[in-house]
Every structure is written in C-alpha cells, then in structure tokens.
Scaffold this motif. Structure first.
Motif, mmCIF file in Angstrom:
data_model
loop_
_atom_site.group_PDB
_atom_site.id
_atom_site.type_symbol
_atom_site.label_atom_id
_atom_site.label_comp_id
_atom_site.label_asym_id
_atom_site.label_seq_id
_atom_site.Cartn_x
_atom_site.Cartn_y
_atom_site.Cartn_z
ATOM 1 N N VAL A 9 7.777 24.057 3.844
ATOM 2 C CA VAL A 9 8.031 22.662 3.478
ATOM 3 C C VAL A 9 9.093 22.688 2.377
ATOM 4 N N PRO A 10 10.290 22.118 2.633
ATOM 5 C CA PRO A 10 11.416 22.300 1.707
ATOM 6 C C PRO A 10 11.131 21.944 0.247
ATOM 7 N N ILE A 11 10.555 20.788 -0.034
ATOM 8 C CA ILE A 11 10.330 20.405 -1.432
ATOM 9 C C ILE A 11 9.288 21.309 -2.082
ATOM 10 N N VAL A 12 8.270 21.713 -1.335
ATOM 11 C CA VAL A 12 7.250 22.613 -1.874
ATOM 12 C C VAL A 12 7.868 23.984 -2.149
ATOM 13 N N LYS A 13 8.773 24.422 -1.278
ATOM 14 C CA LYS A 13 9.459 25.701 -1.485
ATOM 15 C C LYS A 13 10.262 25.683 -2.785
ATOM 16 N N VAL A 14 10.988 24.597 -3.031
ATOM 17 C CA VAL A 14 11.776 24.477 -4.266
ATOM 18 C C VAL A 14 10.860 24.540 -5.487
ATOM 19 N N LYS A 71 0.830 -1.199 0.000
ATOM 20 C CA LYS A 71 0.000 0.000 0.000
ATOM 21 C C LYS A 71 0.871 1.258 0.000
ATOM 22 N N ALA A 72 0.489 2.234 -0.808
ATOM 23 C CA ALA A 72 1.202 3.516 -0.841
ATOM 24 C C ALA A 72 1.001 4.246 0.482
ATOM 25 N N PHE A 73 1.965 5.106 0.827
ATOM 26 C CA PHE A 73 1.773 5.912 2.026
ATOM 27 C C PHE A 73 1.774 7.388 1.661
ATOM 28 N N LYS A 74 1.000 8.123 2.437
ATOM 29 C CA LYS A 74 0.829 9.549 2.203
ATOM 30 C C LYS A 74 2.046 10.295 2.728
ATOM 31 N N PHE A 75 2.702 11.047 1.850
ATOM 32 C CA PHE A 75 3.886 11.816 2.211
ATOM 33 C C PHE A 75 3.510 13.248 2.581
ATOM 34 N N LEU A 76 2.670 13.872 1.788
ATOM 35 C CA LEU A 76 2.203 15.237 2.053
ATOM 36 C C LEU A 76 0.701 15.299 1.843
#
Length: 131
Positions: A56-61, A35-40
């Motif tokens: 949130v670092p990846i969202v900022k990029v 099963k996939a897991f929710k990251f964000l």
C-alpha cells in the motif's frame, strides 16, 4: 502543509514472538459529505508487517520513514524490557502524493496481543492547501 516531527519512546513488558496484531483504520471526511468514509482498514500480524514488503503506497512511505528514524527491529522477536525510540519522524508535503484532496481525516492504530487490545494511537487532523 508544514513539517511535523514526532519523537516516541516505548518499552514493552513482554517480548513479542508471533502473537501480536496491528489494526490500522483511516477515515476521510470530505467537506460536503456528512459521514466520513473509510479509506484504509487492515489488520496484520506485527511480525509480518516488520518482515514483509508493504504494497500500500502511503503505508510504505510511512513505514520507510519509521525504519529510517527508529531502532525498531525489521523482524520478530520484538524484545521486552528494551527501550525503542523514534527520533525526528517527519511528515511533510513530500510524504503525501500531490493528488491527495484537502480533507479532514483521522486514523487509529491499535495493537492486539492474543486478540486483546493492549495499545492504541488516535490522530485527527486535516490536509491543508499549500500557500
């Protein structure tokens, strides 16, 4: 990971003043996991996203690249009947931190006005090892 570019044009029917939200969901599906897991999973007012610093670092990029490559405003209102464009939005190996695992993923970005979904984007893919 190769380099991927995107070009997008969009025009809204109505001006967005304060009454619209964006909902981002990101799932990872590790190879040995069924099963996939929710990251964000977060939902924010679009005007707040445009005008506030993203933590949130990846969202900022991703947002920094959007601001660099588009004529989207940095605050509301977002004009209706105006052509917005994103030119050469780039995602490559430098976009993700080096510790990101090799996994399939999917994300959806949904937009709501007065709690009614008005647009959605769904992307599925996978991180791959660098050759």
């Amino acid at each position: 990971m190769g380099r991927y570019l995107a070009n997008i044009s969009l025009m809204l029917n109505h001006t967005i003043v304060k009454d619209a939200d964006a909902h981002l969901l990101v799932y990872f599906n590790p190879i040995k996991r069924v099963k996939a897991f929710k990251f964000l999973d977060f939902k924010m007012n679009i005007c707040d996203v445009l005008s506030q610093a993203i933590t949130v670092p990846i969202v900022k990029v991703l947002m920094d690249e959007m601001r660099r490559t588009s004529n989207l405003p940095f605050s509301c209102p977002i004009k209706g009947n105006f052509l917005y464009s994103v030119a050469n939005y780039r995602i490559d190996a430098s976009t993700l931190p080096p510790y990101v695992p090799i996994v399939p993923f999917n994300y959806s970005l949904s937009f709501y006005k007065n709690d009614e979904k008005v647009m959605g984007i769904f992307v599925a893919g996978a991180t791959v090892p660098k050759n």
